[in-house]
Write a protein that holds these residues in place. Structure first.
Motif, PDB file in Angstrom:
ATOM      1  N   GLY A   1       0.820  -1.216   0.000  1.00 40.55           N
ATOM      2  CA  GLY A   1       0.000   0.000   0.000  1.00 40.55           C
ATOM      3  C   GLY A   1       0.849   1.259   0.000  1.00 40.55           C
ATOM      4  O   GLY A   1       0.569   2.215  -0.729  1.00 40.55           O
ATOM      5  N   LEU A   2       1.896   1.252   0.818  1.00 47.53           N
ATOM      6  CA  LEU A   2       2.787   2.414   0.867  1.00 47.53           C
ATOM      7  C   LEU A   2       3.525   2.610  -0.459  1.00 47.53           C
ATOM      8  O   LEU A   2       3.762   3.750  -0.881  1.00 47.53           O
ATOM      9  CB  LEU A   2       3.790   2.271   2.013  1.00 47.53           C
ATOM     10  CG  LEU A   2       3.224   2.448   3.416  1.00 47.53           C
ATOM     11  CD1 LEU A   2       4.255   2.073   4.464  1.00 47.53           C
ATOM     12  CD2 LEU A   2       2.716   3.867   3.625  1.00 47.53           C
ATOM     13  N   TYR A   3       3.884   1.509  -1.108  1.00 46.17           N
ATOM     14  CA  TYR A   3       4.536   1.609  -2.423  1.00 46.17           C
ATOM     15  C   TYR A   3       3.627   2.362  -3.398  1.00 46.17           C
ATOM     16  O   TYR A   3       4.060   3.309  -4.062  1.00 46.17           O
ATOM     17  CB  TYR A   3       4.865   0.213  -2.961  1.00 46.17           C
ATOM     18  CG  TYR A   3       5.194   0.227  -4.432  1.00 46.17           C
ATOM     19  CD1 TYR A   3       6.456   0.611  -4.882  1.00 46.17           C
ATOM     20  CD2 TYR A   3       4.233  -0.101  -5.384  1.00 46.17           C
ATOM     21  CE1 TYR A   3       6.751   0.653  -6.236  1.00 46.17           C
ATOM     22  CE2 TYR A   3       4.526  -0.059  -6.732  1.00 46.17           C
ATOM     23  CZ  TYR A   3       5.774   0.308  -7.157  1.00 46.17           C
ATOM     24  OH  TYR A   3       6.060   0.363  -8.506  1.00 46.17           O
ATOM     25  N   PHE A   4       2.362   1.951  -3.471  1.00 49.05           N
ATOM     26  CA  PHE A   4       1.444   2.593  -4.423  1.00 49.05           C
ATOM     27  C   PHE A   4       1.117   4.023  -3.990  1.00 49.05           C
ATOM     28  O   PHE A   4       0.997   4.914  -4.837  1.00 49.05           O
ATOM     29  CB  PHE A   4       0.186   1.751  -4.611  1.00 49.05           C
ATOM     30  CG  PHE A   4       0.432   0.552  -5.485  1.00 49.05           C
ATOM     31  CD1 PHE A   4       0.658   0.698  -6.842  1.00 49.05           C
ATOM     32  CD2 PHE A   4       0.481  -0.717  -4.944  1.00 49.05           C
ATOM     33  CE1 PHE A   4       0.911  -0.398  -7.654  1.00 49.05           C
ATOM     34  CE2 PHE A   4       0.733  -1.823  -5.734  1.00 49.05           C
ATOM     35  CZ  PHE A   4       0.947  -1.665  -7.100  1.00 49.05           C
ATOM     36  N   TYR A   5       0.989   4.256  -2.695  1.00 48.62           N
ATOM     37  CA  TYR A   5       0.776   5.621  -2.211  1.00 48.62           C
ATOM     38  C   TYR A   5       1.958   6.506  -2.607  1.00 48.62           C
ATOM     39  O   TYR A   5       1.779   7.630  -3.076  1.00 48.62           O
ATOM     40  CB  TYR A   5       0.589   5.620  -0.694  1.00 48.62           C
ATOM     41  CG  TYR A   5       0.523   7.001  -0.109  1.00 48.62           C
ATOM     42  CD1 TYR A   5      -0.630   7.774  -0.242  1.00 48.62           C
ATOM     43  CD2 TYR A   5       1.613   7.557   0.550  1.00 48.62           C
ATOM     44  CE1 TYR A   5      -0.696   9.055   0.276  1.00 48.62           C
ATOM     45  CE2 TYR A   5       1.563   8.839   1.071  1.00 48.62           C
ATOM     46  CZ  TYR A   5       0.406   9.582   0.927  1.00 48.62           C
ATOM     47  OH  TYR A   5       0.348  10.858   1.437  1.00 48.62           O
ATOM     48  N   ASN A   6       3.157   5.979  -2.444  1.00 46.26           N
ATOM     49  CA  ASN A   6       4.361   6.763  -2.734  1.00 46.26           C
ATOM     50  C   ASN A   6       4.496   7.061  -4.226  1.00 46.26           C
ATOM     51  O   ASN A   6       5.125   8.043  -4.603  1.00 46.26           O
ATOM     52  CB  ASN A   6       5.604   6.044  -2.200  1.00 46.26           C
ATOM     53  CG  ASN A   6       6.753   6.995  -2.018  1.00 46.26           C
ATOM     54  OD1 ASN A   6       6.604   8.039  -1.382  1.00 46.26           O
ATOM     55  ND2 ASN A   6       7.903   6.652  -2.569  1.00 46.26           N
ATOM     56  N   LYS A   7       3.911   6.233  -5.061  1.00 43.97           N
ATOM     57  CA  LYS A   7       3.938   6.535  -6.500  1.00 43.97           C
ATOM     58  C   LYS A   7       3.134   7.797  -6.811  1.00 43.97           C
ATOM     59  O   LYS A   7       3.435   8.509  -7.765  1.00 43.97           O
ATOM     60  CB  LYS A   7       3.391   5.349  -7.294  1.00 43.97           C
ATOM     61  CG  LYS A   7       4.375   4.180  -7.376  1.00 43.97           C
ATOM     62  CD  LYS A   7       3.872   3.093  -8.274  1.00 43.97           C
ATOM     63  CE  LYS A   7       3.916   3.592  -9.678  1.00 43.97           C
ATOM     64  NZ  LYS A   7       4.336   2.704 -10.707  1.00 43.97           N
ATOM     65  N   ILE A   8       2.133   8.064  -5.999  1.00 45.26           N
ATOM     66  CA  ILE A   8       1.289   9.236  -6.207  1.00 45.26           C
ATOM     67  C   ILE A   8       1.822  10.442  -5.443  1.00 45.26           C
ATOM     68  O   ILE A   8       1.855  11.552  -5.959  1.00 45.26           O
ATOM     69  CB  ILE A   8      -0.163   8.934  -5.784  1.00 45.26           C
ATOM     70  CG1 ILE A   8      -0.754   7.862  -6.694  1.00 45.26           C
ATOM     71  CG2 ILE A   8      -1.023  10.188  -5.803  1.00 45.26           C
ATOM     72  CD1 ILE A   8      -2.053   7.280  -6.206  1.00 45.26           C
ATOM     73  N   ALA A   9       2.215  10.208  -4.194  1.00 49.06           N
ATOM     74  CA  ALA A   9       2.683  11.292  -3.322  1.00 49.06           C
ATOM     75  C   ALA A   9       4.082  10.950  -2.831  1.00 49.06           C
ATOM     76  O   ALA A   9       4.294  10.643  -1.660  1.00 49.06           O
ATOM     77  CB  ALA A   9       1.723  11.470  -2.149  1.00 49.06           C
ATOM     78  N   ASN A  10       5.026  11.028  -3.735  1.00 49.09           N
ATOM     79  CA  ASN A  10       6.404  10.624  -3.457  1.00 49.09           C
ATOM     80  C   ASN A  10       6.996  11.429  -2.301  1.00 49.09           C
ATOM     81  O   ASN A  10       6.991  12.653  -2.325  1.00 49.09           O
ATOM     82  CB  ASN A  10       7.243  10.815  -4.722  1.00 49.09           C
ATOM     83  CG  ASN A  10       8.611  10.205  -4.601  1.00 49.09           C
ATOM     84  OD1 ASN A  10       8.991   9.666  -3.573  1.00 49.09           O
ATOM     85  ND2 ASN A  10       9.358  10.279  -5.682  1.00 49.09           N
ATOM     86  N   SER A  11       7.488  10.681  -1.289  1.00 51.12           N
ATOM     87  CA  SER A  11       8.131  11.382  -0.175  1.00 51.12           C
ATOM     88  C   SER A  11       9.161  10.480   0.493  1.00 51.12           C
ATOM     89  O   SER A  11       9.015   9.256   0.527  1.00 51.12           O
ATOM     90  CB  SER A  11       7.092  11.831   0.859  1.00 51.12           C
ATOM     91  OG  SER A  11       6.701  10.771   1.684  1.00 51.12           O
ATOM     92  N   SER A  12      10.178  11.108   1.039  1.00 52.55           N
ATOM     93  CA  SER A  12      11.213  10.351   1.754  1.00 52.55           C
ATOM     94  C   SER A  12      10.630   9.753   3.037  1.00 52.55           C
ATOM     95  O   SER A  12      11.067   8.697   3.481  1.00 52.55           O
ATOM     96  CB  SER A  12      12.413  11.245   2.060  1.00 52.55           C
ATOM     97  OG  SER A  12      12.038  12.310   2.893  1.00 52.55           O
ATOM     98  N   LYS A  13       9.650  10.401   3.624  1.00 52.49           N
ATOM     99  CA  LYS A  13       9.013   9.883   4.835  1.00 52.49           C
ATOM    100  C   LYS A  13       8.340   8.535   4.559  1.00 52.49           C
ATOM    101  O   LYS A  13       8.480   7.600   5.348  1.00 52.49           O
ATOM    102  CB  LYS A  13       7.997  10.901   5.362  1.00 52.49           C
ATOM    103  CG  LYS A  13       7.358  10.518   6.665  1.00 52.49           C
ATOM    104  CD  LYS A  13       6.417  11.623   7.146  1.00 52.49           C
ATOM    105  CE  LYS A  13       5.764  11.233   8.458  1.00 52.49           C
ATOM    106  NZ  LYS A  13       4.846  12.248   8.940  1.00 52.49           N
ATOM    107  N   THR A  14       7.647   8.433   3.451  1.00 49.76           N
ATOM    108  CA  THR A  14       6.996   7.168   3.095  1.00 49.76           C
ATOM    109  C   THR A  14       8.035   6.093   2.827  1.00 49.76           C
ATOM    110  O   THR A  14       7.883   4.952   3.270  1.00 49.76           O
ATOM    111  CB  THR A  14       6.079   7.364   1.864  1.00 49.76           C
ATOM    112  OG1 THR A  14       5.111   8.378   2.159  1.00 49.76           O
ATOM    113  CG2 THR A  14       5.362   6.074   1.510  1.00 49.76           C
ATOM    114  N   ARG A  15       9.096   6.449   2.134  1.00 50.82           N
ATOM    115  CA  ARG A  15      10.167   5.470   1.871  1.00 50.82           C
ATOM    116  C   ARG A  15      10.820   4.997   3.171  1.00 50.82           C
ATOM    117  O   ARG A  15      11.201   3.841   3.295  1.00 50.82           O
ATOM    118  CB  ARG A  15      11.193   6.040   0.900  1.00 50.82           C
ATOM    119  CG  ARG A  15      10.691   6.052  -0.548  1.00 50.82           C
ATOM    120  CD  ARG A  15      11.781   6.394  -1.548  1.00 50.82           C
ATOM    121  NE  ARG A  15      12.388   7.703  -1.318  1.00 50.82           N
ATOM    122  CZ  ARG A  15      11.840   8.871  -1.644  1.00 50.82           C
ATOM    123  NH1 ARG A  15      10.661   8.896  -2.247  1.00 50.82           N
ATOM    124  NH2 ARG A  15      12.465  10.015  -1.393  1.00 50.82           N
TER     125      ARG A  15
END
Length: 185
Positions: A5-19
């Motif tokens: 889920g975080l991978y797909f979220y990060n594709k839309i709202a790319n952030s270092s926090k999510t990574r």
């Protein structure tokens, strides 16, 4: 599932926090793997139960998110081990729900559920897209064949008259119930 889920979220709202969250969760999987695995058991836990392919798949998504090679290496290594445990010749035989599979025990072959085939196909397609190794594409096709009758009972699991899917394969018969989880799978 959280890593995916975080991978797909990060594709839309790319952030270092999510990574960072992805890395933290993937590092937990790596830690589990390193604490349990050995040359004859390349897995995250001392047992295999349900939705097994989601563990290596999570590491593959973590690799796509972060580029960390350990995630790819252990993701593919654990997937290869899972394949060695769930294929008999060219038949997909997932870990059965009647007894699971303990590290020093014997794998239960029954009752097999459609969700296992669905999840395995998803994982194998991702592994193929990342590695470009044709074996993953071939395994995905063989796993799909489980649904259309190439399984331990030689019975079609998909019901073309209803669009549903039977709930699983027992040792001697198909479970004719067509639950939502199986049909969605």
């Amino acid at each position: 599932f959280i890593i995916q889920g975080l991978y797909f979220y990060n594709k839309i709202a790319n952030s270092s926090k999510t990574r960072k969250y992805i890395s933290k969760l993937a590092d937990c999987l790596i830690s589990l793997y390193k604490s349990v695995s050995n040359p004859s058991w390349r897995w995250f836990e001392p047992y295999m139960t349900y939705a097994n392919s989601k563990l290596p798949e999570a590491l593959l998504y973590a690799y796509l998110s972060t580029g960390k090679r350990d995630y790819l290496d252990i993701g593919l290594e654990s997937l290869d081990f899972l394949l060695s445990q769930t294929f008999k010749e060219d038949l997909f035989v997932p870990v059965g729900q009647r007894g699971w599979y303990l590290k020093d025990g014997q794998k239960s072959d029954y009752d097999q559920q459609p969700i296992e085939a669905s999840y395995m196909i998803q994982t194998l397609i991702l592994a193929y897209k990342i590695s470009r190794d044709d074996k993953y594409k071939q395994y995905a096709l063989q796993t799909f064949q489980w649904v259309v009758g190439k399984n331990t009972l030689n019975q079609v699991v998909y019901d073309s008259t209803t669009g549903g899917c039977y709930d699983g394969i027992g040792e001697k018969a198909i479970n004719l119930n067509q639950g939502a989880e199986s049909t969605i799978s």
